[in-house]
Write an enzyme that holds these catalytic residues in place. Sequence first.
Site, PDB file in Angstrom:
ATOM      1  N   SER A 145     -27.047   6.966 -14.878  1.00 14.17           N
ATOM      2  CA  SER A 145     -26.491   5.881 -13.900  1.00 14.17           C
ATOM      3  C   SER A 145     -27.935   5.328 -13.579  1.00 14.17           C
ATOM      4  O   SER A 145     -28.847   5.735 -12.848  1.00 14.17           O
ATOM      5  CB  SER A 145     -25.880   6.636 -12.639  1.00 14.17           C
ATOM      6  OG  SER A 145     -25.931   5.606 -11.663  1.00 14.17           O
ATOM      7  N   GLU A 197       0.829  -1.246  -0.111  1.00 17.62           N
ATOM      8  CA  GLU A 197      -0.081   0.087  -0.157  1.00 17.62           C
ATOM      9  C   GLU A 197       0.947   1.154   0.170  1.00 17.62           C
ATOM     10  O   GLU A 197       1.906   1.181   0.682  1.00 17.62           O
ATOM     11  CB  GLU A 197      -0.975   0.123   1.347  1.00 17.62           C
ATOM     12  CG  GLU A 197      -2.331   0.010   0.987  1.00 17.62           C
ATOM     13  CD  GLU A 197      -3.007  -0.725   0.080  1.00 17.62           C
ATOM     14  OE1 GLU A 197      -2.972  -0.502  -1.376  1.00 17.62           O
ATOM     15  OE2 GLU A 197      -3.676  -1.920   0.614  1.00 17.62           O
ATOM     16  N   ALA A 255     -15.866   2.117  -0.613  1.00 19.78           N
ATOM     17  CA  ALA A 255     -15.252   1.040   0.123  1.00 19.78           C
ATOM     18  C   ALA A 255     -13.859   0.721  -0.092  1.00 19.78           C
ATOM     19  O   ALA A 255     -13.211  -0.300   0.808  1.00 19.78           O
ATOM     20  CB  ALA A 255     -16.029  -0.114  -0.275  1.00 19.78           C
ATOM     21  N   GLY A 256     -12.907   1.586  -0.808  1.00 17.14           N
ATOM     22  CA  GLY A 256     -11.785   1.263  -1.011  1.00 17.14           C
ATOM     23  C   GLY A 256     -11.236   0.098  -2.229  1.00 17.14           C
ATOM     24  O   GLY A 256     -10.311  -0.367  -2.235  1.00 17.14           O
ATOM     25  N   ASP A 284      -4.622   0.866  -9.082  1.00 21.73           N
ATOM     26  CA  ASP A 284      -5.845   0.790  -9.442  1.00 21.73           C
ATOM     27  C   ASP A 284      -6.294   0.728 -10.868  1.00 21.73           C
ATOM     28  O   ASP A 284      -7.090  -0.459 -11.240  1.00 21.73           O
ATOM     29  CB  ASP A 284      -6.865   1.851  -9.026  1.00 21.73           C
ATOM     30  CG  ASP A 284      -6.275   1.921  -7.583  1.00 21.73           C
ATOM     31  OD1 ASP A 284      -5.866   1.118  -6.668  1.00 21.73           O
ATOM     32  OD2 ASP A 284      -6.709   3.104  -6.932  1.00 21.73           O
TER      33      ASP A 284
HETATM   34  C1  GLA Z   1      -5.391   4.374  -3.617  1.00 16.98           C
HETATM   35  C2  GLA Z   1      -4.788   4.922  -4.894  1.00 16.98           C
HETATM   36  C3  GLA Z   1      -3.487   3.973  -5.391  1.00 16.98           C
HETATM   37  C4  GLA Z   1      -2.782   3.652  -4.343  1.00 16.98           C
HETATM   38  C5  GLA Z   1      -3.728   3.118  -3.055  1.00 16.98           C
HETATM   39  C6  GLA Z   1      -2.703   2.879  -1.694  1.00 16.98           C
HETATM   40  O1  GLA Z   1      -6.240   3.228  -4.058  1.00 16.98           O
HETATM   41  O2  GLA Z   1      -5.781   5.171  -6.068  1.00 16.98           O
HETATM   42  O3  GLA Z   1      -2.992   4.340  -6.589  1.00 16.98           O
HETATM   43  O4  GLA Z   1      -1.888   4.587  -3.935  1.00 16.98           O
HETATM   44  O5  GLA Z   1      -4.364   4.152  -2.743  1.00 16.98           O
HETATM   45  O6  GLA Z   1      -1.734   1.877  -1.862  1.00 16.98           O
END
Ligand code: GLA
Length: 387
Positions: free
Chosen positions: A69, A34, A123-124, A172
């Site tokens: 949407s 991360e 939610a990440g 991502d």
């Molecule tokens: C977010 C960002 C990614 C990465 C993560 C942390 O998801 O979009 O590029 O930096 O945080 O690992």
Amino acid sequence: MTNIRAFSSKPAVFENNDYEIIVESPGRINLIGEHTDYNEGYVLPTAIDKKIVLKFQKNHTENFCRIYSDTFKKGFEFHLDKDFQKTSGWEDYIFGVVQEFLNSGAQIEGFDCIIESRLPVGAGISSSAALECGIASGLNELFQLQLEDLDIVKLSQRAENNFVGSNCGIMDQFSSVMSKEDHIILLDCRSLEAEFIPADFKDCQLLLLNTNVSHNLADSDYNSRREECEATIHIIQKEKPEIKSVRDLSFELLDKYKAKLTGKMYERCLYVLKENERVLAAANALKSGNLKSFGELMYTSHEGLQHNYEVSCPELDFLVDYSRDKEFIYGSRMMGGGFGGCTINLIKKDKIKNYIEEVSAAYYQKFNVQLDAISVSPGEGTRIFKN
Ligand code: GLA
């Protein structure tokens, strides 16, 4: 004049069923690594079996675009030949991508796009990258723009950096587009070399626990972490121009410059160096089927994110701590940018149901917030269907 008109009822044009292009654009998880991507380090992500579906058609106008949407039950119209203004909402990801296409001189014309998301927002799991890459892939096909997959990845990242204003790395977008089903990607974020490792978790499953909180105000905490790393490199570069990113540092070199750095700068870089080592060790553990070692690395990663990189929050820490004495959980850590979102847990399949009940009750009692559990499997990157 503003270049956006919002509407809430679905335009009749979206009732047809013969879209020219359909794109399935997945969210992503990251097993470990991360805040290493923008430091040119290593990550271990993959797309998941949950996605956004986008359907496209040309509308035979020069500049008129219409987006709806089906999830939010609202949409908007805009014109390609007028400036885009930031909304700070989901529209920005679309504007950002379209703007990047226009900047590159791509020949886009009027189009209609309907979007249905099966990804929870905030939610990440990178619903934003899934949306950007989905729009970019769809427009690329619709207008025959001839971009390769990696161009789509980079264009989508630029959209997020330049228009949305989040200074994210490439993880991502890369995972959303390039993943292979049932594999995890060991990605070198400097060379963009990817090794696809079979995802064999034996009797375990990956489980996300969504804290349903977000303490990251307009990405400013995220961006400031990146700035701290870059500021460190600027200081060291003055004497050592060959150092281009945290990736180039060794523990010895970092220590040598400790006195010239603030405590925070030193801690951030130390974390990144250790996390890079953990990613490589975790990839080996996965290859040799050593889930116990893999899980231990997840816990150490969390500790680094909590204490050295300082991107965790009480809700995430609670969930990770709660898992610690459970012998059926190999590892747990916060996932993604931090300050809320999910933990990712490697847990024995037959214990999932009871654990979700138990941890949800404890979490609710502590924070008065509902916890969401999402079981995920490594999935395939972007899929495109043509009519
Ligand atoms: C977010 C960002 C990614 C990465 C993560 C942390 O998801 O979009 O590029 O930096 O945080 O690992």
